[in-house]
Design an enzyme around this catalytic site. Structure first.
Site, PDB file in Angstrom:
ATOM      1  N   ASP A 113       0.822  -1.286   0.066  1.00 15.07           N
ATOM      2  CA  ASP A 113       0.171   0.050   0.102  1.00 15.07           C
ATOM      3  C   ASP A 113       0.978   1.032   0.001  1.00 15.07           C
ATOM      4  O   ASP A 113       2.311   1.403   0.183  1.00 15.07           O
ATOM      5  CB  ASP A 113      -1.189  -0.168   1.011  1.00 15.07           C
ATOM      6  N   SER A 114       0.349   2.430  -0.229  1.00 21.41           N
ATOM      7  CA  SER A 114       0.990   3.462  -0.735  1.00 21.41           C
ATOM      8  C   SER A 114       1.690   4.379   0.572  1.00 21.41           C
ATOM      9  O   SER A 114       2.701   4.960   0.257  1.00 21.41           O
ATOM     10  CB  SER A 114       0.082   4.422  -1.327  1.00 21.41           C
ATOM     11  N   GLY A 115       1.213   3.919   1.456  1.00 24.59           N
ATOM     12  CA  GLY A 115       1.943   4.754   2.693  1.00 24.59           C
ATOM     13  C   GLY A 115       0.963   5.887   3.136  1.00 24.59           C
ATOM     14  O   GLY A 115       1.278   6.383   4.332  1.00 24.59           O
ATOM     15  N   GLY A 116       0.091   6.275   2.450  1.00 24.91           N
ATOM     16  CA  GLY A 116      -0.886   7.219   2.801  1.00 24.91           C
ATOM     17  C   GLY A 116      -1.528   7.178   4.000  1.00 24.91           C
ATOM     18  O   GLY A 116      -1.487   8.152   4.712  1.00 24.91           O
ATOM     19  N   PHE A 117      -1.994   6.007   4.343  1.00 21.15           N
ATOM     20  CA  PHE A 117      -2.601   5.781   5.319  1.00 21.15           C
ATOM     21  C   PHE A 117      -1.726   6.114   6.594  1.00 21.15           C
ATOM     22  O   PHE A 117      -2.260   6.817   7.614  1.00 21.15           O
ATOM     23  CB  PHE A 117      -3.281   4.468   5.664  1.00 21.15           C
ATOM     24  N   ASP A 189      -3.076   8.300  -1.840  1.00 24.20           N
ATOM     25  CA  ASP A 189      -4.642   8.700  -1.760  1.00 24.20           C
ATOM     26  C   ASP A 189      -4.622   9.603  -0.713  1.00 24.20           C
ATOM     27  O   ASP A 189      -3.380   9.584   0.337  1.00 24.20           O
ATOM     28  CB  ASP A 189      -5.659   7.785  -1.888  1.00 24.20           C
ATOM     29  N   GLN A 237     -11.775   6.788  -2.878  1.00 24.61           N
ATOM     30  CA  GLN A 237     -12.043   7.733  -1.231  1.00 24.61           C
ATOM     31  C   GLN A 237     -13.677   8.330  -1.678  1.00 24.61           C
ATOM     32  O   GLN A 237     -14.291   7.771  -2.524  1.00 24.61           O
ATOM     33  CB  GLN A 237     -10.991   8.583  -0.887  1.00 24.61           C
ATOM     34  N   GLY A 264     -10.946   4.136   2.882  1.00 25.85           N
ATOM     35  CA  GLY A 264     -12.155   5.052   3.609  1.00 25.85           C
ATOM     36  C   GLY A 264     -12.176   4.420   5.050  1.00 25.85           C
ATOM     37  O   GLY A 264     -11.647   3.070   5.459  1.00 25.85           O
ATOM     38  N   ASP A 311      -7.195  -7.264   3.442  1.00 30.40           N
ATOM     39  CA  ASP A 311      -6.109  -7.319   4.136  1.00 30.40           C
ATOM     40  C   ASP A 311      -6.357  -6.729   5.578  1.00 30.40           C
ATOM     41  O   ASP A 311      -7.324  -5.798   5.574  1.00 30.40           O
ATOM     42  CB  ASP A 311      -4.956  -6.727   3.592  1.00 30.40           C
ATOM     43  N   CYS A 347     -11.055 -26.242  14.167  1.00 36.05           N
ATOM     44  CA  CYS A 347      -9.798 -25.460  13.286  1.00 36.05           C
ATOM     45  C   CYS A 347      -8.744 -26.676  12.912  1.00 36.05           C
ATOM     46  O   CYS A 347      -8.535 -27.183  13.643  1.00 36.05           O
ATOM     47  CB  CYS A 347      -9.408 -24.410  14.327  1.00 36.05           C
ATOM     48  N   CYS A 349      -5.509 -25.673  12.126  1.00 35.89           N
ATOM     49  CA  CYS A 349      -4.398 -24.957  12.132  1.00 35.89           C
ATOM     50  C   CYS A 349      -3.517 -25.787  12.980  1.00 35.89           C
ATOM     51  O   CYS A 349      -3.818 -26.777  13.982  1.00 35.89           O
ATOM     52  CB  CYS A 349      -4.093 -23.649  12.738  1.00 35.89           C
ATOM     53  N   CYS A 352      -4.095 -25.686  16.631  1.00 35.26           N
ATOM     54  CA  CYS A 352      -5.225 -26.545  17.227  1.00 35.26           C
ATOM     55  C   CYS A 352      -4.735 -28.171  17.107  1.00 35.26           C
ATOM     56  O   CYS A 352      -4.950 -28.962  17.749  1.00 35.26           O
ATOM     57  CB  CYS A 352      -6.179 -26.161  16.628  1.00 35.26           C
ATOM     58  N   HIS A 384      -3.075 -19.323  14.439  1.00 40.88           N
ATOM     59  CA  HIS A 384      -4.422 -19.666  14.543  1.00 40.88           C
ATOM     60  C   HIS A 384      -5.396 -18.653  13.884  1.00 40.88           C
ATOM     61  O   HIS A 384      -6.314 -19.041  13.141  1.00 40.88           O
ATOM     62  CB  HIS A 384      -4.720 -20.163  15.901  1.00 40.88           C
TER      63      HIS A 384
HETATM   64 ZN    ZN Z   1      -6.328 -23.209  15.135  1.00 38.48          ZN
END
Ligand code: ZN
Length: 425
Positions: A113-117, A189, A237, A264, A311, A347, A349, A352, A384
């Site tokens: 991502d651009s870094g704007g955030f 942005d 935006q 946003g 993400d 789960c 993973c 677990c 997990h």
């Molecule tokens: Zn798990």
């Protein structure tokens, strides 16, 4: 015919990606559409495919905290998102090593991502205080009062890490991202906050649209610098206003972006409507990334409204804060002293499967003095939580392909949130 000696055989590294240099190295195909705006598809990138809908694990600085690259493959991660702001000072080194894939050791698809955030989170826009939810960096520094200032060319801000003033605009962001060399980049942005009014959003949006044009132009100059085609998403935006959202989606939709970021600060109740406005106006044949959300209700609403990828730092951050996910809702480990229950019986993973109980995990989490135990907890819980979200995406994708998405969504949310239908977060 004799068998060649081992030393004569060409060396093949399985993890080494096949790099393409053609214009077709990035593309998106839709496999199945829902009745509304949602869809399942495949994003093809120079470093591999992303089967959508998909969650991208966040490795801000090129690694996911307490989770190895082997763990990421094991839990079914398809792509990693890193941050142009946090990696900007390392970008020359990253370029010298051939790009983010080689530098980080994550051989699959990547996005920056651009870094704007991050820059906007440091301060204020045009003299207005930016009240971002995510102020983790700020709260840990004495520089909270120091402001970021938006200008026509970009954002000037105080960097609390290197303790000097810095500047990022669309030009700088594109140059940084093209050196980092992820497969997908975000245009620069200006993120507005929930506190900003219509007039400010309109003004900021016009600036974001001008920056989108500059981003495209600069990106085009550098997108092949590392020997493979890097792609660029425009970022939408416009706050919570339908006219702004639809207009900017039409405008950026007509520009030559490879896909779109849906940006946003959203109120939970508004999210679906806002995404619907955007998706209805955007070209259907380009992928859409919903930035920074990962609660199951947000993800499932996002999928319904046409978002393809997601993400968020929440799964790993919440894990470190003792909050782990189960199909019956999130579990705060605090009250589970000595409990022999698994986090989630269903789960799959590694945590677990190995039988770690809530009580054992709680004990590790409480071992604040013993860093080895604490970091072991961070690892087990992060694996997990990420797997939980990745599995949700996999199941949502299967449900779309099977034509059972609405039933899946309803039953998942009913079980996860109970009767309230809300995460309360
Ligand atoms: Zn798990």
């Amino acid at each position: 015919m004799t068998t060649p000696e081992v030393s004569e055989l060409p060396e093949i590294k399985e993890s080494e990606p096949v790099l393409e240099t053609s214009d077709n190295s990035f593309s998106f195909e839709i496999e199945k559409r829902l009745n509304g705006l949602g869809r399942a598809g495949i994003i093809h990138t120079p470093h591999g495919d992303i089967h959508t809908p998909a969650f991208m694990c966040v490795g801000t600085r090129g690694e996911v905290p307490f989770v190895s690259m082997e763990d990421l493959h094991e839990i079914g991660a398809q792509a990693m998102l890193s941050n142009g702001y946090h990696l900007r000072n390392a970008s020359e080194d990253i370029a010298a090593q051939g790009g983010l894939a080689q530098w980080s050791g994550w051989s699959g698809p990547t996005l920056t991502d651009s870094g704007g955030f991050q820059v906007m989170s440091l301060g204020s826009g045009m003299g207005k205080v930016v009240a971002m939810e995510n102020q983790e960096n700020l709260t840990n520094t004495p520089h909270r009062e120091r402001l970021a200032h938006v200008t026509e060319d970009g954002i000037r801000f105080w960097d609390p890490v290197i303790e000097r003033e810095d500047f990022i605009g669309p030009r700088e962001s594109m140059e940084i991202q093209c050196r980092i060399g992820a497969d997908i980049h975000m245009a620069f942005d200006e993120l507005t906050s929930l506190a900003d009014d219509y007039d400010y959003n309109k003004e900021a949006l016009a600036r974001t649209e001008r920056w989108a044009q500059t981003s495209l132009e600069v990106h085009r100059q550098h997108r092949d610098d590392l020997g493979y085609r890097q792609s660029l998403y425009g970022v939408l935006q416009g706050g919570r206003w339908e006219d702004l959202r639809r207009a900017t989606a039409r405008k950026l939709g007509a520009m030559d972006f490879d896909g779109y970021g849906l940006g946003g600060a959203f109120l939970k109740d508004d999210l679906g409507e806002i995404l619907r406005w955007c998706s209805e106006e955007l070209p259907e044949d380009k992928p859409r990334h919903l930035l920074g959300l990962s609660h199951p209700d947000d993800i499932l609403v996002g999928i319904s409204m046409g978002a393809d990828t997601f993400d968020c730092v929440a799964p790993t951050r919440e894990a470190r804060h003792g909050r782990v996910y189960s199909l019956d809702g999130p579990v705060n480990l605090g009250p589970w002293k000595d409990s022999d229950r698994l986090i989630d019986d269903e789960c799959d993973c590694a945590t677990c499967r190995a039988g770690w109980t809530r009580g054992q995990l709680r004990e590790l989490w409480k071992s604040r003095q013993d860093k080895e135990k604490l970091y072991q907890y961070f690892h087990l819980a992060s694996v997990h939580n990420l797997r939980f979200i990745l599995r949700l995406m996999e199941q949502a994708r299967v449900a779309i392909l099977d034509g059972t998405f609405e039933e899946f969504k309803e039953s998942f949310l009913q079980r996860y949130y109970g009767k309230t239908g809300s995460s309360g977060t």
